[in-house]
Design a protein around this motif. Sequence first.
Motif, PDB file in Angstrom:
ATOM      1  N   ARG A  60       0.827  -1.215   0.000  1.00 15.56           N
ATOM      2  CA  ARG A  60       0.000   0.000   0.000  1.00 15.56           C
ATOM      3  C   ARG A  60       0.853   1.253   0.000  1.00 15.56           C
ATOM      4  O   ARG A  60       0.416   2.309  -0.463  1.00 15.56           O
ATOM      5  N   MET A  61       2.081   1.141   0.533  1.00 13.95           N
ATOM      6  CA  MET A  61       2.986   2.286   0.578  1.00 13.95           C
ATOM      7  C   MET A  61       3.788   2.429  -0.719  1.00 13.95           C
ATOM      8  O   MET A  61       4.633   3.312  -0.828  1.00 13.95           O
ATOM      9  N   GLY A  62       3.519   1.567  -1.699  1.00 14.80           N
ATOM     10  CA  GLY A  62       4.134   1.714  -3.006  1.00 14.80           C
ATOM     11  C   GLY A  62       5.276   0.758  -3.321  1.00 14.80           C
ATOM     12  O   GLY A  62       5.853   0.830  -4.400  1.00 14.80           O
ATOM     13  N   TYR A  63       5.586  -0.156  -2.419  1.00 14.46           N
ATOM     14  CA  TYR A  63       6.630  -1.146  -2.693  1.00 14.46           C
ATOM     15  C   TYR A  63       6.077  -2.196  -3.643  1.00 14.46           C
ATOM     16  O   TYR A  63       4.963  -2.665  -3.487  1.00 14.46           O
ATOM     17  N   LYS A  64       6.873  -2.532  -4.647  1.00 18.79           N
ATOM     18  CA  LYS A  64       6.381  -3.342  -5.759  1.00 18.79           C
ATOM     19  C   LYS A  64       6.742  -4.820  -5.688  1.00 18.79           C
ATOM     20  O   LYS A  64       6.148  -5.630  -6.367  1.00 18.79           O
ATOM     21  N   ASN A  65       7.762  -5.179  -4.907  1.00 16.39           N
ATOM     22  CA  ASN A  65       8.289  -6.541  -4.942  1.00 16.39           C
ATOM     23  C   ASN A  65       8.397  -7.087  -3.519  1.00 16.39           C
ATOM     24  O   ASN A  65       9.485  -7.269  -2.993  1.00 16.39           O
ATOM     25  N   ILE A  66       7.252  -7.329  -2.914  1.00 13.47           N
ATOM     26  CA  ILE A  66       7.157  -7.685  -1.499  1.00 13.47           C
ATOM     27  C   ILE A  66       6.645  -9.110  -1.354  1.00 13.47           C
ATOM     28  O   ILE A  66       5.727  -9.526  -2.063  1.00 13.47           O
ATOM     29  N   HIS A  67       7.231  -9.830  -0.396  1.00 15.24           N
ATOM     30  CA  HIS A  67       6.801 -11.202  -0.112  1.00 15.24           C
ATOM     31  C   HIS A  67       6.753 -11.417   1.396  1.00 15.24           C
ATOM     32  O   HIS A  67       7.503 -10.802   2.142  1.00 15.24           O
ATOM     33  N   SER A  68       5.922 -12.338   1.795  1.00 11.42           N
ATOM     34  CA  SER A  68       5.898 -12.832   3.165  1.00 11.42           C
ATOM     35  C   SER A  68       6.483 -14.238   3.133  1.00 11.42           C
ATOM     36  O   SER A  68       6.165 -15.026   2.241  1.00 11.42           O
ATOM     37  N   LEU A  69       7.344 -14.542   4.086  1.00  6.53           N
ATOM     38  CA  LEU A  69       7.945 -15.874   4.156  1.00  6.53           C
ATOM     39  C   LEU A  69       6.949 -16.843   4.797  1.00  6.53           C
ATOM     40  O   LEU A  69       6.585 -16.683   5.969  1.00  6.53           O
ATOM     41  N   ALA A  70       6.505 -17.822   4.033  1.00  5.78           N
ATOM     42  CA  ALA A  70       5.558 -18.823   4.545  1.00  5.78           C
ATOM     43  C   ALA A  70       6.200 -19.583   5.705  1.00  5.78           C
ATOM     44  O   ALA A  70       7.306 -20.076   5.590  1.00  5.78           O
ATOM     45  N   GLY A  71       5.520 -19.613   6.824  1.00  7.97           N
ATOM     46  CA  GLY A  71       6.018 -20.323   7.994  1.00  7.97           C
ATOM     47  C   GLY A  71       6.952 -19.528   8.874  1.00  7.97           C
ATOM     48  O   GLY A  71       7.249 -19.931   9.992  1.00  7.97           O
ATOM     49  N   GLY A  72       7.441 -18.383   8.375  1.00  8.15           N
ATOM     50  CA  GLY A  72       8.248 -17.462   9.162  1.00  8.15           C
ATOM     51  C   GLY A  72       9.486 -18.060   9.797  1.00  8.15           C
ATOM     52  O   GLY A  72      10.130 -18.973   9.268  1.00  8.15           O
ATOM     53  N   TYR A  73       9.821 -17.542  10.959  1.00 15.27           N
ATOM     54  CA  TYR A  73      10.999 -17.943  11.725  1.00 15.27           C
ATOM     55  C   TYR A  73      11.001 -19.445  11.998  1.00 15.27           C
ATOM     56  O   TYR A  73      12.045 -20.107  11.913  1.00 15.27           O
ATOM     57  N   LYS A  74       9.837 -20.003  12.289  1.00 17.82           N
ATOM     58  CA  LYS A  74       9.745 -21.443  12.550  1.00 17.82           C
ATOM     59  C   LYS A  74      10.199 -22.247  11.330  1.00 17.82           C
ATOM     60  O   LYS A  74      10.903 -23.245  11.462  1.00 17.82           O
ATOM     61  N   ALA A  75       9.810 -21.800  10.139  1.00 19.84           N
ATOM     62  CA  ALA A  75      10.227 -22.481   8.913  1.00 19.84           C
ATOM     63  C   ALA A  75      11.729 -22.326   8.686  1.00 19.84           C
ATOM     64  O   ALA A  75      12.389 -23.255   8.216  1.00 19.84           O
TER      65      ALA A  75
END
Length: 127
Positions: A97-112
């Motif tokens: 929403r702030m205009g960043y075009k290439n953003i991802h969330s890491l599935a499973g996060g720190y645990k993964a």
Amino acid sequence: MEHSPKFLAIVNEVREKISEVSVDQARERLKTGKHVALVDVREDREWDKQHACEAVHLGKGVLERDIENMFPDKSTELIMYCGGGYRSALTAEVAQRMGYKNIHSLAGGYKALLEAEWPMNKSGTGK
């Protein structure tokens, strides 16, 4: 940790709007060395305890305030991670929403990351 139904509903709604990557995909993207950052969005105490070696810290609580100073180039690829992939989904959506075009969330996060035996820094051993 058990999450409330309303929190999970918000996260599930956001997940439809963002990109999630696996640990293997994150590892491959970071190998390129091209404008890619692994961003730990957990709380300070979580970061201080242990974090991924390549990560930079930008806690969820200050993300909106500090992201543009930390990453002025909005085309930089950012891979957000938290404890389990919930908060990182929320931060990925905000960054978009702030205009960043290439953003991802890491599935499973720190645990993964731990399950994949990702190299970690422990408290006092660097950032």
